[in-house]
Design an enzyme around this catalytic site. Structure first.
Site, PDB file in Angstrom:
ATOM      1  CD  GLU A  20      -0.609   0.654   3.615  1.00 12.91           C
ATOM      2  OE1 GLU A  20      -0.558   1.866   3.342  1.00 12.91           O
ATOM      3  OE2 GLU A  20      -0.893   0.206   4.737  1.00 12.91           O
ATOM      4  CE  LYS A  66      -2.846   1.327  10.701  1.00 10.47           C
ATOM      5  NZ  LYS A  66      -3.795   0.895   9.675  1.00 10.47           N
TER       6      LYS A  66
END
Length: 304
Positions: free
Chosen positions: A27, A161
């Site tokens: 990404e 995360k």
């Protein structure tokens, strides 16, 4: 209209895809929104080198001039690393950014979709989005999860995360039928730390075993992603309790400054980096390189 009108695949990546060679999608949000210059460009190129060293072809994905770019040049990476006006593009933003011919760095969800359109099956990132803390009030759930529920691209990440609600994120992935496999340990990792306090739903210890799982899932017509949680290397991991204190403080500051939506994650990551004297940035770079290496080995096994 053919989706191919919106995709530009680099010659290196096209050659690999045409010849059933292993390709790993990467990404670009981490370049434009995840790290400061010049570490962002240096890291992006090191990650691509890591993919090549493991025998696969890197395909960093971004949006520019109305096209989805699958495979960036070195100059492209430098552009996305320095430009100030780059959109952080998730699925809802893709048509607008493409139609307006704006530069866009792709999130996990957008990268997955573009990778799938190009025919790439394996994707390496840092950590995925998920259910945010306080989501019962805010309904803040990342589009990464809904995209993972339907798109046949496996993700290698260092867990979700740590700024998220990890327990709820794991529950939501179960609801969506997304297999969650931790590589080499029983505990699910939490990005900066190999520990989270949550057991991993599944564990596998070799790239070949993971490739076999992917072949079985998609061979059974079970659409959607597999999350391969790859713990941060031990020498770079941070104390879970220390990180948690920084996260709580960062969330408090974000709330005071009325930071909302897709700006929350970059705000908090930057706050943590600033308040850990760069230690979190070092961990971030290490885990992304490590994820790229494991993803590449899985991609090689998947092609055999």
């Amino acid at each position: 209209m053919n989706t191919n009108n919106f995709i530009v695949i680099s010659p290196e990546v096209k050659h690999a895809l045409d010849n059933n060679l292993p390709v790993v999608a990467l990404e670009s949000t981490i370049i434009s929104h995840g790290m400061p210059w010049p570490q962002n460009a240096i890291t992006a190129k090191l990650v691509e080198d890591e993919v090549r060293n493991q025998g696969a072809v890197p395909a960093t994905i971004a949006i520019m001039d109305g096209k989805c770019l699958v495979g960036l040049s070195s100059d492209d990476i430098d552009y996305f690393a320095q430009a100030q006006n780059v959109w952080k593009v998730s699925l809802r933003d893709m048509p607008y950014v493409i139609a307006q011919k704006l530069p866009g760095a792709t999130t996990v969800a957008a990268t997955m979709r573009i990778a799938s359109m190009a025919g790439i099956k394996i994707f390496a990132t840092g950590g995925i989005g998920g259910v945010h803390r306080g989501a019962a009030e805010t309904m803040d759930i990342s589009a990464d999860l809904t995209e993972m529920g339907q798109t046949n691209v496996a993700i290698v990440a260092a867990g979700v995360k740590s700024i998220l609600d990890i327990g709820l994120t794991l529950e939501y992935m179960e609801t969506l039928g997304i297999p969650v496999v931790t590589y080499g340990q029983d505990e699910f990792p939490s990005f900066y730390s190999s520990k989270s306090g949550f057991n991993s739903p599944l564990r596998l210890d070799t790239p070949i075993a993971i490739a076999d799982l992917l072949k079985a899932k998609w061979g059974l017509q079970l659409n959607g992603s597999v999350l391969i949680a790859n713990p941060v290397p031990t020498e770079f991991e941070m104390n879970q309790e220390v990180i948690e204190q920084h996260i709580l403080k960062a969330l408090e500051v974000a709330n005071q400054q009325n930071v909302k939506g897709k700006e929350v994650t970059p705000f908090i990551l930057k706050y943590i980096a600033n308040n850990t004297h760069g230690e979190s940035l070092e961990a971030n770079i290490a885990l992304i390189k490590n994820n790229a290496a494991i993803a590449s080995r899985i991609a090689v096994a998947f092609c055999n």
